[in-house]
Motif scaffolding. Structure first.
Motif, PDB file in Angstrom:
ATOM      1  N   UNK A  77       1.080  -0.622  -0.040  1.00 54.12           N
ATOM      2  CA  UNK A  77      -0.218   0.086   1.010  1.00 54.12           C
ATOM      3  C   UNK A  77       0.382   1.015   0.194  1.00 54.12           C
ATOM      4  N   UNK A  78       1.975   0.860   0.591  1.00 54.28           N
ATOM      5  CA  UNK A  78       2.448   1.908   1.038  1.00 54.28           C
ATOM      6  C   UNK A  78       3.854   2.719  -0.733  1.00 54.28           C
ATOM      7  N   UNK A  79       3.336   1.494  -1.344  1.00 56.50           N
ATOM      8  CA  UNK A  79       4.429   1.980  -2.887  1.00 56.50           C
ATOM      9  C   UNK A  79       3.516   2.580  -3.321  1.00 56.50           C
ATOM     10  N   UNK A  80       2.028   2.237  -3.696  1.00 56.48           N
ATOM     11  CA  UNK A  80       1.315   3.057  -3.888  1.00 56.48           C
ATOM     12  C   UNK A  80       1.513   4.151  -3.407  1.00 56.48           C
ATOM     13  N   UNK A  81       1.123   3.956  -2.805  1.00 53.14           N
ATOM     14  CA  UNK A  81       1.003   5.553  -1.944  1.00 53.14           C
ATOM     15  C   UNK A  81       2.655   6.927  -1.958  1.00 53.14           C
ATOM     16  N   UNK A  82       2.790   5.951  -2.287  1.00 55.83           N
ATOM     17  CA  UNK A  82       4.571   6.438  -2.444  1.00 55.83           C
ATOM     18  C   UNK A  82       4.700   6.913  -3.598  1.00 55.83           C
ATOM     19  N   UNK A  83       4.113   6.810  -4.595  1.00 53.10           N
ATOM     20  CA  UNK A  83       4.524   7.473  -6.095  1.00 53.10           C
ATOM     21  C   UNK A  83       3.425   8.896  -6.444  1.00 53.10           C
ATOM     22  N   UNK A  84       1.820   8.509  -5.297  1.00 54.05           N
ATOM     23  CA  UNK A  84       0.967   9.526  -5.614  1.00 54.05           C
ATOM     24  C   UNK A  84       1.487  10.573  -4.629  1.00 54.05           C
ATOM     25  N   UNK A  85       2.422  10.603  -3.337  1.00 54.91           N
ATOM     26  CA  UNK A  85       2.511  11.521  -2.466  1.00 54.91           C
ATOM     27  C   UNK A  85       3.530  13.072  -3.383  1.00 54.91           C
ATOM     28  N   UNK A  86       4.645  11.949  -3.663  1.00 53.82           N
ATOM     29  CA  UNK A  86       5.638  12.853  -4.755  1.00 53.82           C
ATOM     30  C   UNK A  86       6.660  12.959  -3.732  1.00 53.82           C
ATOM     31  N   UNK A  87       7.691  13.431  -4.061  1.00 53.54           N
ATOM     32  CA  UNK A  87       9.030  13.062  -2.633  1.00 53.54           C
ATOM     33  C   UNK A  87       8.840  13.884  -1.377  1.00 53.54           C
ATOM     34  N   UNK A  88       8.119  15.564  -1.684  1.00 47.54           N
ATOM     35  CA  UNK A  88       8.011  15.637  -0.281  1.00 47.54           C
ATOM     36  C   UNK A  88       7.235  14.926   0.819  1.00 47.54           C
ATOM     37  N   UNK A  89       6.431  14.314   1.105  1.00 47.64           N
ATOM     38  CA  UNK A  89       6.346  13.743   2.649  1.00 47.64           C
ATOM     39  C   UNK A  89       7.043  12.113   2.749  1.00 47.64           C
ATOM     40  N   UNK A  90       7.547  12.434   3.663  1.00 54.08           N
ATOM     41  CA  UNK A  90       8.416  11.173   4.667  1.00 54.08           C
ATOM     42  C   UNK A  90       7.153   9.385   5.090  1.00 54.08           C
ATOM     43  N   UNK A  91       7.576   8.873   4.575  1.00 48.90           N
ATOM     44  CA  UNK A  91       6.490   7.677   4.714  1.00 48.90           C
ATOM     45  C   UNK A  91       7.087   6.397   5.391  1.00 48.90           C
ATOM     46  N   UNK A  92       6.692   6.610   7.051  1.00 45.82           N
ATOM     47  CA  UNK A  92       7.087   6.195   8.481  1.00 45.82           C
ATOM     48  C   UNK A  92       5.564   4.765   8.171  1.00 45.82           C
ATOM     49  N   UNK A  93       7.042   3.292   8.307  1.00 47.20           N
ATOM     50  CA  UNK A  93       5.550   2.238   8.890  1.00 47.20           C
ATOM     51  C   UNK A  93       5.724   1.204   9.763  1.00 47.20           C
ATOM     52  N   UNK A  94       5.522   0.939  10.908  1.00 48.84           N
ATOM     53  CA  UNK A  94       5.467   0.443  12.236  1.00 48.84           C
ATOM     54  C   UNK A  94       4.796  -1.330  11.647  1.00 48.84           C
ATOM     55  N   UNK A  95       5.827  -1.767  11.759  1.00 48.33           N
ATOM     56  CA  UNK A  95       5.298  -3.269  11.472  1.00 48.33           C
ATOM     57  C   UNK A  95       5.639  -4.486  12.919  1.00 48.33           C
ATOM     58  N   UNK A  96       5.173  -5.490  12.950  1.00 49.65           N
ATOM     59  CA  UNK A  96       5.741  -6.363  14.351  1.00 49.65           C
ATOM     60  C   UNK A  96       6.512  -7.181  12.945  1.00 49.65           C
ATOM     61  N   UNK A  97       7.078  -8.335  13.903  1.00 51.68           N
ATOM     62  CA  UNK A  97       8.132  -9.352  13.468  1.00 51.68           C
ATOM     63  C   UNK A  97       7.111 -10.445  12.519  1.00 51.68           C
ATOM     64  N   UNK A  98       6.045 -10.943  13.247  1.00 50.01           N
ATOM     65  CA  UNK A  98       5.056 -11.098  12.453  1.00 50.01           C
ATOM     66  C   UNK A  98       4.201 -10.805  10.328  1.00 50.01           C
ATOM     67  N   UNK A  99       4.219  -9.696  10.995  1.00 48.21           N
ATOM     68  CA  UNK A  99       3.905  -8.673   9.981  1.00 48.21           C
ATOM     69  C   UNK A  99       4.830  -8.731   8.513  1.00 48.21           C
TER      70      UNK A  99
END
Lengths: 310, 72
Positions: A77-99
């Motif tokens: 989902x974040x990969x798609x968002x990356x293209x849509x957002x442009x380089x101005x915004x950072x994307x941070x993802x928090x996930x667990x070990x299983x995820x």
């Protein structure tokens, strides 16, 4: 509440629903400290979360834009968002070990392969703790858990000659680091480098679960003692402040050629597993060495359009 | 003159894990007796004059409820 809460977090989500003594808040705090260091605010970051303890306790705590992914798919989902957002915004993802390393590993590898600009923070509590404390994909061999009452008999992604960060490195990730949630300024430093990297970055944090890993595997109910045992196991440190003094020195990575001794049935919890001697700090630094996915895709698309117009 | 520090501990936000007690090298904290609204017993910064500002408790606190600042 501290200054990080007032700057970055939502009042209705903090205090979180995490157990008393859960180390997840320590991981969350280090990410916020790194954002503070880079002078980034709620408007500069879009925060995504996975499923499990790490996703649930950090979901919607960020005062800025948030989203929750389906289990293991937050990277896609974040990969798609990356293209849509442009380089101005950072994307941070928090996930667990299983995820991240279980159900979502393939999505994670493909984000690393494409070098998508995002910072993945893996908050690893060494098992499936939100579902009751079953062993997971990073649980050290020999661990007694609810689903391995005689000790865990299979190798995980940490130890026994395996390291999941090595797989991510081979897949093309451009910044990788590993820390304990108890590490101080050095872990913030790694997160700053990860956030600054215009490409795929992942910082792996191992943190104490007091309710299941602490109580069942370590056989200890006192949270202070669990913290002490956790630090002694992973960092070899005693009572004191953050465990930075051991960074890059006391630890050793389990080399690929070493003979895997395997678990001893009934030998008790986790002792002797190489996962407990993992090196902390930056694991791989390839910042700027590979083109970033969204930037190259946008440039490539522009070229195609201009070519088609001719 | 030696620096002195202020420790602010949010009584209601604390979950009483005791990590600040565990990591403090100067034994600044004591276990608390009073219960907050959620039933936790937050520790008390009983010997704040002994604090050297190492920030160990700030880094260890998982619940954003502790801040150590230098007194000007």
């Amino acid at each position: 509440m501290d200054r990080l809460f007032h700057k970055f977090l939502r009042a209705r989500k903090i205090p979180s629903t995490a157990c008393s003594g859960c180390g997840l808040g320590q991981v969350h705090k280090r990410v916020l400290l790194a954002l503070e260091r880079l002078d980034l605010g709620p408007d500069d970051v879009v925060w995504g979360t996975g499923i499990g303890c790490a996703g649930r306790q950090t979901f919607n705590t960020w005062r800025g834009d948030n989203f929750a992914g389906t289990h293991g798919r937050v990277y896609a989902i974040a990969a798609g968002l990356r293209v849509a957002l442009g380089p101005g915004k950072k994307i941070v993802l928090t996930a667990g070990d299983g995820d991240a390393f279980g159900i979502g590993l393939k999505h994670l590898l493909n984000c690393a392969r494409r070098n998508v600009d995002m910072t993945v923070v893996v908050a690893d509590n060494l098992g499936y703790q939100s579902t009751g404390g079953q062993f997971g994909i990073t649980t050290p061999r020999g661990s007694v858990t609810d689903s391995s009452p005689y000790g865990l008999n299979e190798p995980g992604w940490l130890g026994g000659g395996l390291d999941v960060l090595e797989i991510l490195k081979a897949a093309g990730a451009t910044y990788l680091a590993r820390h304990l949630s108890l590490d101080g300024a050095s872990s913030v430093e790694s997160l700053v480098m990860a956030l600054e990297n215009p490409g795929f970055s992942l910082v792996h944090f191992i943190y104490p679960c007091v309710t299941h890993f602490g109580a069942v595997t370590l056989g200890e109910r006192d949270k202070g003692k669990i913290l002490g045992s956790f630090r002694a196991m992973f960092a070899g440190g005693g009572k004191g402040g953050p465990t930075d003094r051991d960074d890059g020195r006391g630890g050793e990575t389990d080399g690929g050629g070493r003979k895997d001794p395997g678990p001893q049935a009934g030998s008790g919890p986790v002792s002797g597993d190489p996962a407990f001697r993992l090196k902390r700090g930056t694991y791989h630094d390839g910042r700027g060495l590979r083109p970033e996915f969204a930037a190259s895709l946008i440039a490539w698309t522009k070229n195609v359009r201009e070519g088609a117009g001719r | 003159m030696a620096k002195s520090f202020v420790i602010e501990l949010d009584f209601e936000a604390c979950k009483g894990c005791g990590y600040c007690l565990e990591v403090c090298p100067r034994n600044v904290f004591d276990p608390g007796r009073a219960f907050n609204a959620k039933g936790h017993q937050p520790p008390v910064a009983a010997r704040v004059d002994d604090c050297v500002g190492c920030q160990g408790c700030f880094y260890a606190c998982p619940d954003f409820c502790l801040e150590v600042t230098c007194r000007e």
